[in-house]
Write an enzyme that holds these catalytic residues in place. Sequence first.
Site, PDB file in Angstrom:
ATOM      1  N   GLY A 248       5.341  46.509 -27.379  1.00 51.97           N
ATOM      2  CA  GLY A 248       6.375  45.902 -26.526  1.00 51.97           C
ATOM      3  C   GLY A 248       6.202  44.396 -26.417  1.00 51.97           C
TER       4      GLY A 248
ATOM      5  N   GLY B 120       8.140  41.841 -24.114  1.00 53.65           N
ATOM      6  CA  GLY B 120       8.133  41.950 -22.651  1.00 53.65           C
ATOM      7  C   GLY B 120       7.497  40.759 -21.943  1.00 53.65           C
TER       8      GLY B 120
ATOM      9  CG  LEU C   2       7.675  53.039 -26.331  1.00 56.60           C
ATOM     10  CD1 LEU C   2       7.821  52.809 -24.827  1.00 56.60           C
ATOM     11  CD2 LEU C   2       6.196  53.172 -26.689  1.00 56.60           C
TER      12      LEU C   2
ATOM     13  CB  SER D  44       6.340  51.554 -20.150  1.00 54.57           C
ATOM     14  OG  SER D  44       6.396  52.924 -19.806  1.00 54.57           O
TER      15      SER D  44
ATOM     16  CB  SER E 266       2.152  50.655 -12.371  1.00 60.89           C
ATOM     17  OG  SER E 266       2.746  50.169 -11.187  1.00 60.89           O
TER      18      SER E 266
ATOM     19  CE  LYS F   8       3.543  52.025 -15.897  1.00 57.17           C
ATOM     20  NZ  LYS F   8       3.694  51.548 -17.315  1.00 57.17           N
TER      21      LYS F   8
END
Length: 355
Positions: free
Chosen positions: A10, A13, A63, A84, A126, A159
């Site tokens: 990713g 991001g 993903l 994500s 997270s 998460k």
Amino acid sequence: MPDGKVLVTGATGFIAGHCIDELLTHGYAVRGTVRDLETADVAHLWAIARRTGGSLEFVETSLDADAGWGRAVDGCSDVWHIASPVPANVPKDENEVIRPAVEGTLRVLRAAAASGTVRRVVMTSSTDAITYGHRRADQVRTEASWSNAGQTAPYPKSKVYAEKAAWEFVADQPLELVTINPGLVLGPLLRREQKISMEVIRMLLANKLPAIPRLSFPVVDVRDVSLAHRLAMETPKAAGNRYICVDKSMWMGDIAGVLHAEFGPRGYRIPARVLPYWLMWVGARFDKTMRLALGNYGVPVRVSPDKAKQELGWTPRSARESIIAAGESLIRYGIVPPRGRDKDANPLTAADTAA
Ligand code: NDP
């Protein structure tokens, strides 16, 4: 100079951009994954590679599909699995968020385990995987806690499920896993983009909220999150651990207070009125996001970053500094309309930030 190549998933991001900066600055070669090589906006990352003289390349993967992951991990010593879905709104179908988070994580881990070269995966989880749905709000949550996924919105659920799937997967694999569990990530942007975690700052600084709900946020700076990823990769005994990364939790009203002190004298009007619970309750009858936030009204998020500090030697900068850096960057990229003398400043570009 480290000899390993690190795969960063990713790469486009917000957090991944700073992670790539952290890696290139410290001499690691980086391969980033993007969903579409032709359209991915990575000019800011090339600017960082030019500044640092580091080695950067990209591969195309999603993903949502198996294709490409073998090639992505090929020859890498470590993986930072950051990608994500971070939805701006609550999706109609929670699987839009949960499926890519969980299945994507397993795709990354399977490829890493099969590579024969990947030693450790550092995964961005997270505090949302830790703090939600507990009956006793007065207890400080540590890495031993898990959110009660059944009582959360799709994103925190994703998460929890993705992180649990990762721990289950590595249990019988010769692959090391470390998770970084950041709170609300603030700080400087690397390009002009509207990130969901910066929405609190944008709405306060642009005076978009008539009143401030009593919500608590565990604040951390994006630069410290990337530092934590590097320390998690480099610290041998970190393997098998979760690390909460926050400076401290703040009420939204206190965040507004920091913005008022810093930006008020420069002409920005920051709301100060408190949104009472009953009004939020009324709003929640019509708005799904407010409905989900209602359960958190007046509930302080209590988490401890002591483990990261002690075991990784991680020292975060102050939440105040992150809040101000976030505000400055939203103004300089023109995401918050400039006021006063800021109107005369030239808007930032990706190359400016990398410089
Ligand atoms: P961003 O939205 O900026 O980055 C998310 C990245 O994931 C993007 O590169 C995006 O690619 C990629 N991605 C999303 N869905 C897919 C998919 N189906 N296939 C491939 N790539 C995909 O978010 P952040 O940088 O804020 O978040 C990064 C990580 O940190 C996430 O795991 C998030 O849960 C976690 N985190 C974030 C916090 C925060 O406050 N920001 C707090 C705690 C954890 P594309 O650009 O193509 O959409």
